[in-house]
Design a protein around this motif. Structure first.
Motif, PDB file in Angstrom:
ATOM      1  N   GLY A  67     -73.370 103.183  68.032  1.00 19.41           N
ATOM      2  CA  GLY A  67     -73.497 104.165  66.963  1.00 19.41           C
ATOM      3  C   GLY A  67     -74.561 105.207  67.200  1.00 19.41           C
ATOM      4  O   GLY A  67     -74.678 106.162  66.432  1.00 19.41           O
TER       5      GLY A  67
ATOM      6  N   LYS B 106     -72.569 100.050  60.535  1.00 14.21           N
ATOM      7  CA  LYS B 106     -72.102 101.273  61.194  1.00 14.21           C
ATOM      8  C   LYS B 106     -70.618 101.223  61.558  1.00 14.21           C
ATOM      9  O   LYS B 106     -70.035 102.245  61.904  1.00 14.21           O
ATOM     10  CB  LYS B 106     -72.911 101.520  62.476  1.00 14.21           C
ATOM     11  CG  LYS B 106     -74.397 101.724  62.265  1.00 14.21           C
ATOM     12  CD  LYS B 106     -75.087 102.052  63.580  1.00 14.21           C
ATOM     13  CE  LYS B 106     -76.585 102.219  63.406  1.00 14.21           C
ATOM     14  NZ  LYS B 106     -77.258 102.630  64.650  1.00 14.21           N
TER      15      LYS B 106
ATOM     16  N   ILE C 177     -76.554 107.029  62.780  1.00 15.17           N
ATOM     17  CA  ILE C 177     -75.253 107.136  63.434  1.00 15.17           C
ATOM     18  C   ILE C 177     -75.221 108.507  64.090  1.00 15.17           C
ATOM     19  O   ILE C 177     -75.060 109.526  63.423  1.00 15.17           O
ATOM     20  CB  ILE C 177     -74.093 106.965  62.440  1.00 15.17           C
ATOM     21  CG1 ILE C 177     -74.140 105.566  61.817  1.00 15.17           C
ATOM     22  CG2 ILE C 177     -72.745 107.201  63.129  1.00 15.17           C
ATOM     23  CD1 ILE C 177     -73.131 105.348  60.717  1.00 15.17           C
TER      24      ILE C 177
END
Length: 415
Positions: free
Chosen positions: A189, A216, A369
Motif C-alpha cells: 500500500g 488497506k 496508502i
C-alpha cells in the motif's frame, strides 16, 4: 518559441517577486522575505538525530545556484521511509546536524547557474536533491532535474521520482521482469508498492502478490492479484497458490523477511532488498539483529538453488556511484508511460511544512496508502503549526505515540 519562452520567464519572475514580497502567515506560512540584506526562506530543520522533537520549521538563508545547478522554487516535497531513517541516524555515514532533510521535490525553475543548458526560468520540474529538499527553495545539479508534463500536478511530481524510479530499476534493470513472471512486494500500500503494481500491469500476465495492513486491503485490492495481511503467514499463502513460489521478491522490511523471501524464490528467481523499515518502526529491535538476519544467507545455498540476492539503493546510485545518466533514461521511459495513462502516482495526503511531525508519524505507523507530500504552500492547522514550530525539546519519541496520527485530521489528496 523564443518569444513565448521570454514571456513565460517574465511572468514567472513577476510571480516570484510577488511571492517573495509577501509577509509570512502567522504560524510560519509561506513566502520568503529579507532580513537586512539576506533573503531567507522557510525550511524543515533536523536539529539532531532522534525523535520527532528534533524537527522544527525554521528560517535560513536562501541558496543560490552554483555552476551547473538550477534554483527551484519548491511547490511540493516527497516524504519517504529513508527520511525516518535519516532522522533517527540509522543510515551509513550520517551527515552532520543540523540539516534540512528530504531527497525529492517539484517546483518551478527560478534561476540558472552558469553552464546550465536545456532549461529556462519558469520550467515546471521535479528533482532529486542530496538533502535540503524540505524547503521553499532548493539548488541541485542539472543532471538530477527533469521537466514534468503539463498535466502532472506538483503533488504528483513530488511523488514520482523516488517511488517509480526505484520500482522500475528493481523490476526491469535488476530482476529483468518479463511476461508471465510473478512478483511478491511487501508494503504493497505504500508509494513504492503501488508503483510496482502499476509497472507490473504494463507487462502481460504478471502475477503480483502483496502484503499490507488489513485496513488497506479494500483500497488497494484492484492493484494486486493476491493480497495478504502483513502479519499473516504469507509464505504458506503464496505456496498454496503457487507451489514453486515466485520469480521476484521485493523486500523493504528485512529482518526475518529475508529468509522467508529467499525460501519463496523459484530457481533463477531474484530477491531484492531495498530498505529496512522494520528497523525504523521497532519491529527489528536493533541494527545488530538486522545485520544478523542478513548474515544467515548462505552463498553456497544460493549457488545450489540457482537463486539471486541483490540490493538496491537509488540515492547511492545517484549521489555516490555517478549513474545520473542511467536514471535520466529511466525517468524518460516513466514519463512516457505517464503520458500514455499507464501509470499515475498515488498521493495519500498533503501536509504543510509545519505538519511534518504528524506526516512522519503517519508513515511510521504505516497509515498511508501511497505517498505523503509536504505541500509548501499549504496553510497548517493551528495545533500542528504550534507543535512543529516549537523550539523546546518537549516532544516525545514516536514510539510513545504509535497510532496517534490515525486520530489526527488530515487533508486527503483530491483529484
Amino acid at each position: 518559441m523564443a518569444k513565448e519562452g521570454a514571456e513565460k520567464a517574465e511572468e514567472t519572475e513577476q510571480m516570484i517577486e510577488k511571492e517573495a514580497g509577501k509577509e509570512p502567515a502567522e504560524g510560519g506560512g509561506g513566502g520568503s522575505h529579507r532580513l537586512g540584506d539576506a533573503q531567507e526562506m522557510r525550511a524543515v530543520l533536523l536539529a539532531g538525530f532522534g525523535g520527532l522533537n528534533k524537527l522544527r520549521v525554521s528560517r535560513k538563508a536562501m541558496p543560490e545556484p552554483q555552476d551547473g545547478e538550477l534554483k527551484i522554487r519548491v511547490k511540493a516535497c516527497g516524504l519517504n521511509f529513508i527520511d525516518l531513517m535519516v532522522r533517527q541516524g540509522n543510515i551509513d555515514n550520517p551527515p552532520k546536524t543540523p540539516l534540512v532533510p528530504g531527497f525529492e521535490c517539484s517546483g518551478i525553475v527560478e534561476a540558472l547557474g552558469d553552464s546550465v543548458k536545456g532549461y529556462e526560468i519558469g520550467d515546471r520540474v521535479m528533482a532529486f536533491v542530496n538533502y535540503n529538499a524540505w524547503a521553499e527553495v532548493v539548488c541541485t545539479p542539472v543532471e538530477f532535474v527533469y521537466k514534468i508534463p503539463d498535466d502532472m500536478s506538483f503533488s504528483e511530481a513530488a511523488a514520482f521520482p523516488m517511488n517509480f524510479v526505484t520500482a522500475y530499476m528493481m523490476l526491469f534493470e535488476v530482476a529483468n521482469l518479463r511476461e508471465g513472471m510473478s512478483v511478491l512486494v511487501h508494503s504493497a500500500g505504500g508509494g513504492v508498492g503501488q508503483a510496482v503494481a502499476q509497472l507490473c500491469s504494463t507487462i502481460p500476465n504478471v502475477t503480483v502478490f502483496g502484503t499490507a495492513s488489513t485496513f488497506k486491503h479494500e483500497a488497494i485490492k484492484d492493484s494486486m492479484t493476491h493480497l495478504f495481511d502483513r502479519n499473516a503467514d504469507y509464505v504458506q499463502e503464496v505456496k498454496r497458490i503457487s507451489a514453486e513460489g515466485v520469480d521476484i521478491v521485493l523486500d523493504c522490511l528485512c529482518g526475518d523477511n529475508t529468509g522467508k523471501g529467499l525460501s519463496l524464490l523459484k530457481p533463477l528467481g531474484t530477491y531484492i532488498l531495498y530498505g529496512s523499515s522494520n528497523m525504523v518502526t521497532g519491529e527489528t529491535k536493533s541494527f545488530f539483529s538486522f545485520a544478523k538476519s542478513v548474515e544467515k544467507v548462505n552463498p553456497i545455498k544460493l549457488y545450489e538453488e540457482n537463486k539471486v540476492i541483490a540490493g538496491f539503493s537509488l540515492l547511492n546510485l545517484l549521489f555516490k556511484q555517478g549513474r545520473a545518466g542511467l536514471i535520466r533514461g529511466v525517468v524518460d521511459k516513466l514519463i512516457g508511460l505517464y503520458n500514455q495513462k499507464k501509470i499515475k502516482p498515488v498521493v495519500d495526503s498533503l501536509w504543510a511544512l509545519e505538519e511534518v511531525k504528524e506526516a512522519m508519524q503517519r508513515i511510521h505507523d504505516r497509515g498511508n496508502i501511497g505517498k505523503l507530500i509536504l505541500d509548501v504552500e499549504k496553510t497548517p492547522t493551528p495545533l500542528m503549526a504550534n507543535d512543529s514550530t516549537e523550539t523546546s525539546e518537549a516532544g516525545e519519541e514516536e514510539e510513545d505515540h504509535e497510532g496517534d496520527s490515525e486520530n489526527k485530521e488530515r487533508m486527503p489528496f483530491i483529484q
